[in-house]
Design a protein around this motif. Structure first.
Motif, mmCIF file in Angstrom:
data_model
loop_
_atom_site.group_PDB
_atom_site.id
_atom_site.type_symbol
_atom_site.label_atom_id
_atom_site.label_comp_id
_atom_site.label_asym_id
_atom_site.label_seq_id
_atom_site.Cartn_x
_atom_site.Cartn_y
_atom_site.Cartn_z
ATOM 1 N N HIS B 311 44.155 43.604 39.991
ATOM 2 C CA HIS B 311 45.094 42.581 40.039
ATOM 3 C C HIS B 311 45.553 41.156 40.941
ATOM 4 C CE1 HIS B 311 46.347 44.385 35.800
ATOM 5 N NE2 HIS B 311 46.101 45.173 36.367
ATOM 6 N N LEU B 312 44.887 41.856 42.087
ATOM 7 C CA LEU B 312 45.384 40.888 43.616
ATOM 8 C C LEU B 312 44.198 40.347 43.431
ATOM 9 C CD1 LEU B 312 47.760 43.696 42.932
ATOM 10 C CD2 LEU B 312 47.463 43.745 45.326
ATOM 11 N N PHE B 313 42.897 40.298 43.179
ATOM 12 C CA PHE B 313 41.522 40.359 43.729
ATOM 13 C C PHE B 313 41.899 38.284 45.031
ATOM 14 C CE2 PHE B 313 38.718 42.402 41.323
ATOM 15 C CZ PHE B 313 38.687 43.048 41.786
ATOM 16 N N VAL B 314 42.973 37.817 43.887
ATOM 17 C CA VAL B 314 42.915 36.275 45.131
ATOM 18 C C VAL B 314 44.878 36.184 45.535
ATOM 19 C CG1 VAL B 314 41.288 35.387 42.844
ATOM 20 C CG2 VAL B 314 44.060 35.315 42.913
ATOM 21 N N ALA B 315 45.585 37.287 45.554
ATOM 22 C CA ALA B 315 46.279 37.417 46.221
ATOM 23 C C ALA B 315 46.180 37.817 47.680
ATOM 24 C CB ALA B 315 47.427 38.536 45.677
ATOM 25 N N PHE B 327 34.551 46.993 42.112
ATOM 26 C CA PHE B 327 33.367 48.587 41.295
ATOM 27 C C PHE B 327 34.540 49.417 40.712
ATOM 28 C CE2 PHE B 327 30.739 52.574 42.665
ATOM 29 C CZ PHE B 327 29.962 52.337 41.690
ATOM 30 N N LEU B 328 35.329 50.172 41.391
ATOM 31 C CA LEU B 328 35.862 51.223 40.245
ATOM 32 C C LEU B 328 36.327 50.730 39.324
ATOM 33 C CD1 LEU B 328 38.196 52.681 43.296
ATOM 34 C CD2 LEU B 328 35.955 53.713 42.368
ATOM 35 N N THR B 329 36.567 49.547 39.381
ATOM 36 C CA THR B 329 37.357 49.048 37.381
ATOM 37 C C THR B 329 35.995 49.429 36.812
ATOM 38 O OG1 THR B 329 38.748 47.768 38.624
ATOM 39 C CG2 THR B 329 38.085 47.811 36.129
ATOM 40 N N THR B 380 35.460 41.255 37.486
ATOM 41 C CA THR B 380 34.240 40.161 38.286
ATOM 42 C C THR B 380 34.440 39.949 39.497
ATOM 43 O OG1 THR B 380 32.566 41.057 36.404
ATOM 44 C CG2 THR B 380 31.250 40.417 37.896
ATOM 45 N N LEU B 381 34.373 40.347 40.552
ATOM 46 C CA LEU B 381 35.307 39.428 42.060
ATOM 47 C C LEU B 381 34.636 38.181 41.688
ATOM 48 C CD1 LEU B 381 34.588 41.488 44.717
ATOM 49 C CD2 LEU B 381 36.616 40.474 43.904
ATOM 50 N N GLY B 382 33.993 37.723 41.117
ATOM 51 C CA GLY B 382 33.290 36.429 41.220
ATOM 52 C C GLY B 382 34.311 35.373 40.356
ATOM 53 N N ILE B 383 33.885 35.996 38.321
ATOM 54 C CA ILE B 383 34.000 35.392 37.383
ATOM 55 C C ILE B 383 35.765 35.670 38.035
ATOM 56 C CG2 ILE B 383 34.854 35.241 35.023
ATOM 57 C CD1 ILE B 383 31.792 36.852 35.354
ATOM 58 N N ASP B 384 36.983 36.083 37.703
ATOM 59 C CA ASP B 384 37.962 36.730 38.146
ATOM 60 C C ASP B 384 38.146 35.656 39.698
ATOM 61 O OD1 ASP B 384 40.450 38.313 38.211
ATOM 62 O OD2 ASP B 384 41.226 37.908 40.102
ATOM 63 N N ILE B 385 37.900 34.728 40.317
ATOM 64 C CA ILE B 385 38.332 33.587 40.963
ATOM 65 C C ILE B 385 38.594 33.016 40.176
ATOM 66 C CG2 ILE B 385 37.871 32.562 43.049
ATOM 67 C CD1 ILE B 385 36.902 35.186 44.341
ATOM 68 N N HIS B 386 37.426 32.559 39.180
ATOM 69 C CA HIS B 386 37.168 31.435 38.589
ATOM 70 C C HIS B 386 38.661 31.391 37.599
ATOM 71 C CE1 HIS B 386 36.364 27.844 36.369
ATOM 72 N NE2 HIS B 386 36.194 28.338 34.928
#
Lengths: 107, 549, 228
Positions: B311-315, B327-329, B380-386
């Motif tokens: 939930h914190l990828f872009v925080a 990865f763990l998710t 997925t990090l890349g998509i989440d940022i979008h």
């Protein structure tokens, strides 16, 4: 047919710990408390914190095993205790994984 | 037909005897009851009331979003509306709904126990829930709160001028209600199973509730402390979470999501338990891969603790840490998929019938599939940022929480309604409602995936005009969904008085709860049953039933 | 122990088969409650570790040392001894209940309560000193050390008050529980057949003691030798 209970009631132990044990544990805790204070005034460099933590852990373990009777309780009790510490460990480990690597350079 | 055989075999000895409903009369006999079944009914009434409060907020939000201009509410009012919608729906509906209503009623029955291990604590947890909910209502009357249900700092601690402290205390108190329920369940499952009811003979609902209870015990206290620290920071004007004073706002997010991500599994796990029961019953088959489904509940409970920082990828968390969490998710998809595959495999070559609970269950599988798989996109990090903070996220978690959890709650309410009230419900209307919910839900939330993918951010009361078509679709769907939720309220109330009486086992289902009359007596079982059959083993169970004739 | 003897016991609740099951459930319930307690105190310990380690702001390491120099080690040590002594009296209380000795049992429970109250009184004296020295965090906080350590010093006292406050709150609850246990003991409720309420309340009390065992070095003994 004999009705066998499945609810693990046989897990409940009525063990009586002797008074002598309790007083011995108390004495050990007093010695460890004195040790904690003594150690704090010595300079072990970066080892002071781990030593203080280790002594506190030993004290806590003694309390858990004897005052809280885990040593005579079903294994389940110890498992619950260890399990909760594992989950607290997850909180520490994964959160520190953020803080400790936050300022690492990007590859 | 098997149903009749089971019915006649299981006809209770006291046909018109007393039951838990008519055992005592008067309001006080309900408010001071320690009977788990009555407490479940108390929960059902209070949770339903809060569900419609939260639903009204949702409809107001959708009404505002019909037009691109922010014309119905000011942005401040809109902030309060989505905050209250979230707080009410999550803390006062979704968290208690399945465990505290269905679990409370059904768990001791499924275990062959006379009550939960700590009946007074069970009542206490209802009162805590009510106190928390009333505080929430008082906050609404005073003017609300605008931080979002996540209470992110430092806005919540320093800048918001709304009723943050009473709201977090309401959440704190409701949290303790949840903890005490979990504590009660877990001890009951360990210590109060009927003779012969070994771990691998337990219904899958029990396994699911076990996993749920573990999360309630392990995660909820962390939320409690995080919320208390918000109150401390606000009241003392200090800065644990305020970077200007040396604190760290992301620390709050870590602590908050350490609870709130596993909390998603507090909602979904018992819902999955309900689905396992319903699918096994209406496919007339043993659940396929029982042990895998059972252990996948524990696996979800455990893995749920390793993934909160997605939930914190872009925080502003460390990139390296984000990779680990991403990865763990992915791992959570494994036990979730195991469950889904086993449910569908149970259907295969089963003799499937489509009563209302089953319609909801089948809807659940579809909705959970979409909700779960879009979760992988977000992991997925890349998509989440979008898509972060867009309607894609909103659609994703509504597919899981509304599409899945509420579907399962309705499946469970219909499935156990005859047991709870001693009456059937009008099947035709129930099927219609299930259909309305399914259509309305998808029409509401599928467009939101598209909106989010196109870049519409969440939590704004205005948007660019090209998004209007999809938003109007969504609002139209919400209206249908609202009707679909209102309909059961009407026919269930009708059914209490006018529907035909239910036999002990109207579905021909397996499980100890069907061995008692409908509704059960106060002590559930006249004699403690002895279990000699494996879970969902219809044949062995039938033989047992015939022996009792 | 035969089941019939159990069924007759007045303390047996209706939904249990026998006292053994009731005791096992009660004990297990308290252990699972302690799980919750561990994860209730845990995040505060984490927050402490995060700030003290200097992971966010390296100056906090020295600030925590400087701040802890305002702590009264004598009072902290006294409280540690008082609390461990109370754990001993609780454990002995269980022993005397198990051996059907009512008078020593009541004495032990009274001693436990006295220790608990003594702890809170000493804690109150300490709080009073902190208030007098303007060490309570917030608007009134006054830092007389190096100004660059002020933020960290205040953070230490935020955590100090949160952790000891939460701990003291648990002590108050524990005293309430033991007043109830004492009243039941004087009413002759307990015997070698039925002592689990004391055992279970004791588990809670020992847990609160263990929290203090960790808090003492964390809050009082950060490099005390460097104080001049």
């Amino acid at each position: 047919m004999s009705k066998k209970k499945t609810y693990e009631a046989e897990d409940f132990s009525h063990h009586v710990t002797s008074m002598g044990t309790y007083f011995a544990i108390f004495a050990a805790l007093m010695v460890l408390t004195a040790l904690t204070v003594w150690v704090a005034f010595q300079d072990f460099g970066s080892l002071n914190v781990p030593i203080a933590f280790a002594i506190a852990t030993v004290k806590a373990t003694v309390v858990v095993l004897f005052f809280m009777h885990v040593i005579h309780s079903p294994k389940m009790t110890a498992a619950i205790l260890v399990g909760s510490i594992v989950f607290l460990g997850i909180l520490f480990l994964l959160t520190f994984s953020d803080y400790l690597s936050r300022f690492w350079p990007m590859a | 037909m098997t149903t009749d055989a089971i019915d006649s075999a299981q006809t209770p000895r006291h046909e018109e005897g007393t039951n838990y409903i008519n055992a005592e009369y008067g309001l006080l006999s309900w408010l001071f009851t320690i009977d788990h079944k009555r407490i479940a009914i108390l929960y059902m009434i209070s949770v339903t009331a809060l569900f419609f409060v939260g639903g009204i907020f949702a409809l107001l939000l959708r009404l505002e979003l019909m037009t691109p201009q922010g014309d119905l509410f000011t942005s401040d009012t809109y902030n309060k509306l989505f905050t209250l919608h979230g707080v009410v729906m999550i803390f006062f509906f979704l968290i208690p709904a399945v465990p505290s209503v269905l679990g409370n009623f059904i768990l001791p029955l499924q275990l062959g126990a006379r009550d939960l291990a700590f009946p007074k604590i069970n009542l206490l947890s209802w009162y805590l829930y009510v106190i928390g909910a009333l505080m929430g209502v008082v906050v609404m009357l005073l003017g609300g709160v605008d931080t979002g249900w996540t209470f992110y700092t430092p806005f919540s601690t320093t800048y918001s001028n709304t009723w943050v402290v009473p709201t977090v205390l309401a959440g704190f108190i409701a949290g303790f209600s949840s903890i005490l329920t979990g504590l009660n369940f877990i001890v009951t499952i360990h210590k109060m199973r009927a003779p012969g009811l070994t771990w691998f003979r337990l219904p899958l609902m029990v396994w699911a509730l076990y996993g749920t209870s573990l999360i309630q015990l392990l995660a909820t206290p962390v939320l409690g402390i995080a919320l208390l620290l918000i109150a401390v920071e606000r009241l003392w004007q200090v800065g644990i979470f305020n970077p200007a004073l040396g604190g760290d706002p992301i620390l709050f997010q870590h602590l908050f999501w350490f609870y709130s991500h596993p909390a998603v599994y507090i909602m979904i796990l018992p819902a999955m338990g309900v689905i396992s029961e319903v699918i096994a019953c209406f496919s007339r088959r043993k659940i396929f891969g029982y042990k895998f489904v059972a252990f996948s509940s524990l696996a979800i409970a455990f893995l749920g603790f390793l993934i909160w920082a997605h939930h914190l990828f872009v925080a502003g968390i460390s990139v390296y840490s984000a990779m680990i969490f991403s990865f763990l998710t992915m791992f959570v998809a494994v036990p979730s998929a195991i469950k889904t595959f086993n449910w569908t495999s149970t259907l295969y070559k089963g003799s499937v019938s489509y009563e209302a609970p089953m319609l909801y269950a089948l809807g659940f599988i579809g909705m959970f599939l979409i909700g779960g798989l879009t979760g992988l996109f977000l992991a997925t990090l890349g998509i989440d940022i979008h898509v972060h903070d867009t309607y894609f996220v909103v659609a994703h978690f509504h597919y899981v929480m509304v599409g899945s959890v509420i579907m399962a709650y309705f499946a469970g309410i219909h499935y156990w309604w005859p047991k709870m009230t001693g009456r059937m419900y009008p099947e035709w209307w129930a099927r219609l409602a299930a259909l309305l919910v399914f259509v309305g839900f998808n029409l509401t939330f599928f467009p939101q995936f598209l909106l989010g993918y196109l870049g519409m951010p969440r939590r704004y009361h205005a948007y660019v005009p090209e998004f209007q078509v999809l938003n109007v679709m969504s609002t139209a769907g919400a209206t249908i969904l609202g009707a679909g939720y209102l309909l059961p309220l009407i026919y269930f109330v009708w059914a209490l008085k006018y529907a035909p009486r239910a036999s002990a086992n109207p579905w021909g289902a397996s499980g100890l709860e069907w061995h008692t009359p409908s509704p059960p007596t106060t002590h559930n079982f006249e004699d403690t049953p002895t279990v000699t059959w494996e879970a969902y083993d219809e044949k062995a169970w039938l033989k047992e039933a015939e022996k009792n004739v | 122990m035969s089941e019939h003897a159990d069924t007759a016991h007045p303390a047996l609740r209706h939904h249990f088969d026998d006292l053994n099951q009731q005791h096992a459930a009660g004990t297990l319930g308290m252990w699972f409650f302690l799980v919750t307690e561990i994860l209730f105190f845990g995040p505060l310990f984490f927050t402490y570790a995060l700030f003290r380690s200097g992971s966010l702001d390296p100056s906090f390491q020295n600030a925590f040392i400087a701040a802890s120099h305002h702590q009264n080690i004598t009072l902290g040590l006294t409280n540690t001894i008082v609390l461990i002594a109370s754990s001993l009296t609780v454990a002995l209380g269980v022993y005397f209940a198990q051996t059907n000795k009512k008078k020593p049992l009541v004495l032990m429970l009274v001693l436990t309560l006295l220790c608990g109250v003594a702890f809170l009184v000493i804690k109150g004296i300490e709080y009073n000193q902190h208030f007098a020295h303007h060490l309570f965090p917030g608007q009134g906080f006054h830092w007389d050390g190096a100004p660059e350590l002020a933020r960290g010093g205040q953070m230490f006292y935020i955590l100090y008050f949160c952790m000891t406050g939460l701990h003291a709150f648990h002590m108050v609850i524990g005293i309430g529980i033991f007043i109830y246990i004492l009243m039941r003991a004087m009413r002759n409720d307990f015997s070698s057949d039925y002592y689990v309420p004391i055992e279970v309340s004791g588990l809670y009390w020992h847990f609160v003691d263990i929290v203090w065992i960790f808090l003492f070095p964390m809050l009082y003994l950060i490099d005390p030798a460097s104080k001049h």
